[in-house]
Design a protein around this motif. Structure first.
Motif, PDB file in Angstrom:
ATOM      1  N   UNK A   1       0.796  -1.242   0.000  1.00 54.82           N
ATOM      2  CA  UNK A   1       0.000   0.000   0.000  1.00 54.82           C
ATOM      3  C   UNK A   1       0.824   1.285   0.000  1.00 54.82           C
ATOM      4  N   UNK A   2       0.417   2.234  -0.828  1.00 55.15           N
ATOM      5  CA  UNK A   2       1.045   3.554  -0.831  1.00 55.15           C
ATOM      6  C   UNK A   2       0.803   4.285   0.495  1.00 55.15           C
ATOM      7  N   UNK A   3      -0.261   3.906   1.192  1.00 53.17           N
ATOM      8  CA  UNK A   3      -0.591   4.510   2.479  1.00 53.17           C
ATOM      9  C   UNK A   3       0.577   4.412   3.460  1.00 53.17           C
ATOM     10  N   UNK A   4       1.378   3.373   3.327  1.00 55.16           N
ATOM     11  CA  UNK A   4       2.534   3.174   4.214  1.00 55.16           C
ATOM     12  C   UNK A   4       3.462   4.387   4.182  1.00 55.16           C
ATOM     13  N   UNK A   5       3.655   4.966   3.005  1.00 50.69           N
ATOM     14  CA  UNK A   5       4.616   6.054   2.838  1.00 50.69           C
ATOM     15  C   UNK A   5       4.114   7.384   3.386  1.00 50.69           C
ATOM     16  N   UNK A   6       2.847   7.463   3.723  1.00 49.65           N
ATOM     17  CA  UNK A   6       2.265   8.718   4.186  1.00 49.65           C
ATOM     18  C   UNK A   6       2.481   8.956   5.674  1.00 49.65           C
TER      19      UNK A   6
ATOM     20  N   UNK B   1      12.900   2.091   3.709  1.00 51.00           N
ATOM     21  CA  UNK B   1      11.972   1.990   4.839  1.00 51.00           C
ATOM     22  C   UNK B   1      11.038   0.786   4.675  1.00 51.00           C
ATOM     23  N   UNK B   2      10.418   0.665   3.519  1.00 52.67           N
ATOM     24  CA  UNK B   2       9.493  -0.444   3.290  1.00 52.67           C
ATOM     25  C   UNK B   2      10.227  -1.781   3.319  1.00 52.67           C
ATOM     26  N   UNK B   3      11.387  -1.847   2.688  1.00 49.78           N
ATOM     27  CA  UNK B   3      12.155  -3.093   2.676  1.00 49.78           C
ATOM     28  C   UNK B   3      12.505  -3.532   4.090  1.00 49.78           C
ATOM     29  N   UNK B   4      12.906  -2.575   4.922  1.00 46.38           N
ATOM     30  CA  UNK B   4      13.274  -2.905   6.294  1.00 46.38           C
ATOM     31  C   UNK B   4      12.065  -3.385   7.086  1.00 46.38           C
ATOM     32  N   UNK B   5      10.926  -2.738   6.913  1.00 40.25           N
ATOM     33  CA  UNK B   5       9.710  -3.167   7.601  1.00 40.25           C
ATOM     34  C   UNK B   5       9.318  -4.585   7.200  1.00 40.25           C
ATOM     35  N   UNK B   6       9.378  -4.872   5.896  1.00 46.33           N
ATOM     36  CA  UNK B   6       9.028  -6.211   5.428  1.00 46.33           C
ATOM     37  C   UNK B   6       9.996  -7.241   6.003  1.00 46.33           C
ATOM     38  N   UNK B   7      11.294  -6.941   5.986  1.00 44.32           N
ATOM     39  CA  UNK B   7      12.279  -7.842   6.577  1.00 44.32           C
ATOM     40  C   UNK B   7      11.923  -8.159   8.021  1.00 44.32           C
TER      41      UNK B   7
ATOM     42  N   UNK C   1      -0.701  -1.112   9.089  1.00 41.80           N
ATOM     43  CA  UNK C   1      -1.032  -0.903   7.675  1.00 41.80           C
ATOM     44  C   UNK C   1      -0.571  -2.103   6.843  1.00 41.80           C
ATOM     45  N   UNK C   2       0.679  -2.518   7.036  1.00 46.00           N
ATOM     46  CA  UNK C   2       1.222  -3.623   6.243  1.00 46.00           C
ATOM     47  C   UNK C   2       0.563  -4.954   6.602  1.00 46.00           C
TER      48      UNK C   2
END
Length: 295
Positions: free
Chosen positions: A187-192, A242-248, A273-274
């Motif tokens: 989701x793009x919402x993550x970046x907000x 940021x997203x890559x680290x959260x997914x990891x 969110x994720x």
């Protein structure tokens, strides 16, 4: 299916290059040879492999040639890999491992969308790095192939701790593979949620403290990634990092290991969110992947 689109585009690109060659006529182009005959006939796991193909049109292969392995140019464009085939006697052990750390973790619909066209099973996978050192890999991926390598000896003595390490490495690689080739969307919402301008701070008393801004530290890192600038042109932390680290972290941390970070409101918001997105879009709880062998 997105996997097939990637394959077809790769094939079309190859044919386009061949068509432009002055050395060969179109009629002289050899067959691409992307299909395999199943069962391969030498392993007790053959029935399981055939069943996987029937469900997902994904080939799990323990007998293949250099032509098969190196056909996916993304495998070798950055590093020159050398592999050893897995002895058919131990393919069932490998399938048992992959069931635990991959196949049993996700629903059928998700597998239909994400399983690569080829899964090569190997007993050794290595390359020579810039300094001439030999580096062994457990998993690597190309545009439509994944290679998993475990020696026969290790397959016979796997402990929960070893399985945890292999699960973490495999899941990080798979999710990177799926995201890179648009097999899945997030989701793009993550970046907000977070402000990405400027370096985050490691001092908890600072208003720029990383967790206060919604950042978390990654898997198996020797230092906190967020105290460095990712984009030197803008002086900012990148959204991609940021997203890559959260997914990891979701793939490798247990619920217990998340507790401290989730006391920070922006971290909790991005985590929710994720986790909710994956549950709603793909039908499973990504936290169960992180919990495996941890609880």
């Amino acid at each position: 299916m997105m996997r097939k689109i990637v394959i077809y585009l790769s094939i079309l690109g190859l044919l386009g290059c061949l068509a432009c060659s002055k050395d060969k006529k179109i009629g002289e182009v050899e067959p691409l040879g992307l299909d395999y005959e199943l069962p391969q006939g030498k392993s007790p796991a053959d029935d399981r492999i055939v069943e996987m193909y029937k469900k997902y049109e994904s080939y799990i292969l323990y007998e293949y040639s250099d032509k098969d392995f190196y056909y996916d140019s993304d495998i070798t464009q950055a590093r020159s890999y050398v592999y050893q085939l897995l002895d058919p006697r131990y393919v069932e052990n490998m399938m048992d491992l992959l069931d635990e750390i991959w196949f049993d973790l996700y629903p059928e619909k998700f597998h239909q969308q994400t399983l690569p066209y080829q899964v090569f099973l190997a007993s050794d996978l290595q390359y020579e790095d810039f300094y001439g050192e030999i580096v062994k890999e457990f998993v690597w991926s190309g545009a439509f192939s994944v290679i998993v390598s475990v020696s026969a000896e290790k397959l016979q003595e796997l402990t929960p701790e070893m399985k945890l390490e292999l699960k973490n490495k495999l899941q990080i690689k798979l999710w990177s593979f799926w995201r890179s080739y648009n097999y899945i969307k997030l989701p793009d919402e993550f970046y907000e949620v977070s402000n990405y301008v400027g370096v985050a701070d490691t001092d908890e008393s600072s208003p720029d403290y990383a967790r206060a801004r919604g950042f978390v530290d990654g898997y198996n890192r020797t230092s906190l990634w967020y105290d460095y600038i990712d984009d030197w042109n803008t002086g900012s932390i990148s959204e991609v990092a940021d997203l890559s680290t959260f997914i990891e972290c979701l793939l490798t941390r247990s619920s217990e290991e998340w507790k401290d970070d989730l006391t920070w409101p922006l971290v909790k918001k991005k985590y929710d969110i994720l986790r909710n997105w994956v549950q709603e879009q793909y039908g499973f709880d990504i936290q169960t992947v992180g919990n495996l062998f941890c609880e």
